[in-house]
Motif scaffolding. Structure first.
Motif, mmCIF file in Angstrom:
data_model
loop_
_atom_site.group_PDB
_atom_site.id
_atom_site.type_symbol
_atom_site.label_atom_id
_atom_site.label_comp_id
_atom_site.label_asym_id
_atom_site.label_seq_id
_atom_site.Cartn_x
_atom_site.Cartn_y
_atom_site.Cartn_z
ATOM 1 N N ARG A 38 -6.329 -14.993 3.998
ATOM 2 C CA ARG A 38 -7.057 -16.099 3.372
ATOM 3 C C ARG A 38 -7.641 -15.676 2.025
ATOM 4 N NH1 ARG A 38 -8.635 -21.056 3.632
ATOM 5 N NH2 ARG A 38 -10.772 -21.688 3.168
ATOM 6 N N LEU A 39 -8.117 -14.448 1.933
ATOM 7 C CA LEU A 39 -8.638 -13.947 0.665
ATOM 8 C C LEU A 39 -7.549 -13.951 -0.400
ATOM 9 C CD1 LEU A 39 -10.977 -12.700 -0.941
ATOM 10 C CD2 LEU A 39 -10.254 -10.461 -0.048
ATOM 11 N N THR A 40 -6.363 -13.496 -0.031
ATOM 12 C CA THR A 40 -5.232 -13.507 -0.959
ATOM 13 C C THR A 40 -4.937 -14.928 -1.431
ATOM 14 O OG1 THR A 40 -4.287 -11.549 0.088
ATOM 15 C CG2 THR A 40 -2.778 -12.916 -1.188
ATOM 16 N N TYR A 41 -4.936 -15.874 -0.488
ATOM 17 C CA TYR A 41 -4.698 -17.284 -0.803
ATOM 18 C C TYR A 41 -5.774 -17.814 -1.754
ATOM 19 C CZ TYR A 41 -4.959 -22.319 -0.257
ATOM 20 O OH TYR A 41 -5.062 -23.671 -0.506
ATOM 21 N N LEU A 42 -7.034 -17.527 -1.473
ATOM 22 C CA LEU A 42 -8.123 -18.032 -2.304
ATOM 23 C C LEU A 42 -8.087 -17.455 -3.714
ATOM 24 C CD1 LEU A 42 -11.003 -17.998 0.343
ATOM 25 C CD2 LEU A 42 -9.894 -20.014 -0.654
ATOM 26 N N ILE A 43 -7.754 -16.181 -3.833
ATOM 27 C CA ILE A 43 -7.640 -15.559 -5.159
ATOM 28 C C ILE A 43 -6.519 -16.223 -5.951
ATOM 29 C CG2 ILE A 43 -7.002 -13.431 -6.385
ATOM 30 C CD1 ILE A 43 -8.577 -11.917 -4.167
#
Length: 75
Positions: A38-43
């Motif tokens: 999810r962090l990768t997606y948000l970035i």
């Protein structure tokens, strides 16, 4: 959170959370978990950057929350 009287907490990791972690966050109701996926997606979504995390997920960890956790995380 209780000690600081925080209304909401966000716990971010570049790796993963165990199924028990997702369960505890749901039970608590005020904790949002953001895992590496999810962090990768948000970035990517907000900063337009591609990033990689290098830690492989163990079989016992989950990469996505169930429906209840997804609702919390998407708000």
């Amino acid at each position: 959170m209780e000690e600081r009287k925080a209304g909401h907490g966000i716990l971010v990791t570049t790796s993963w959370f165990t199924p028990r972690s997702w369960q505890k966050a749901r039970e608590h109701g005020r904790i949002e978990l953001i895992d590496g996926n999810r962090l990768t997606y948000l970035i990517k979504k907000h900063l337009g950057k591609d990033v990689l995390t290098g830690i492989k997920r163990p079989r016992t960890a989950t990469t996505e929350p169930d429906d209840a956790s997804a609702a919390i995380a998407s708000s």
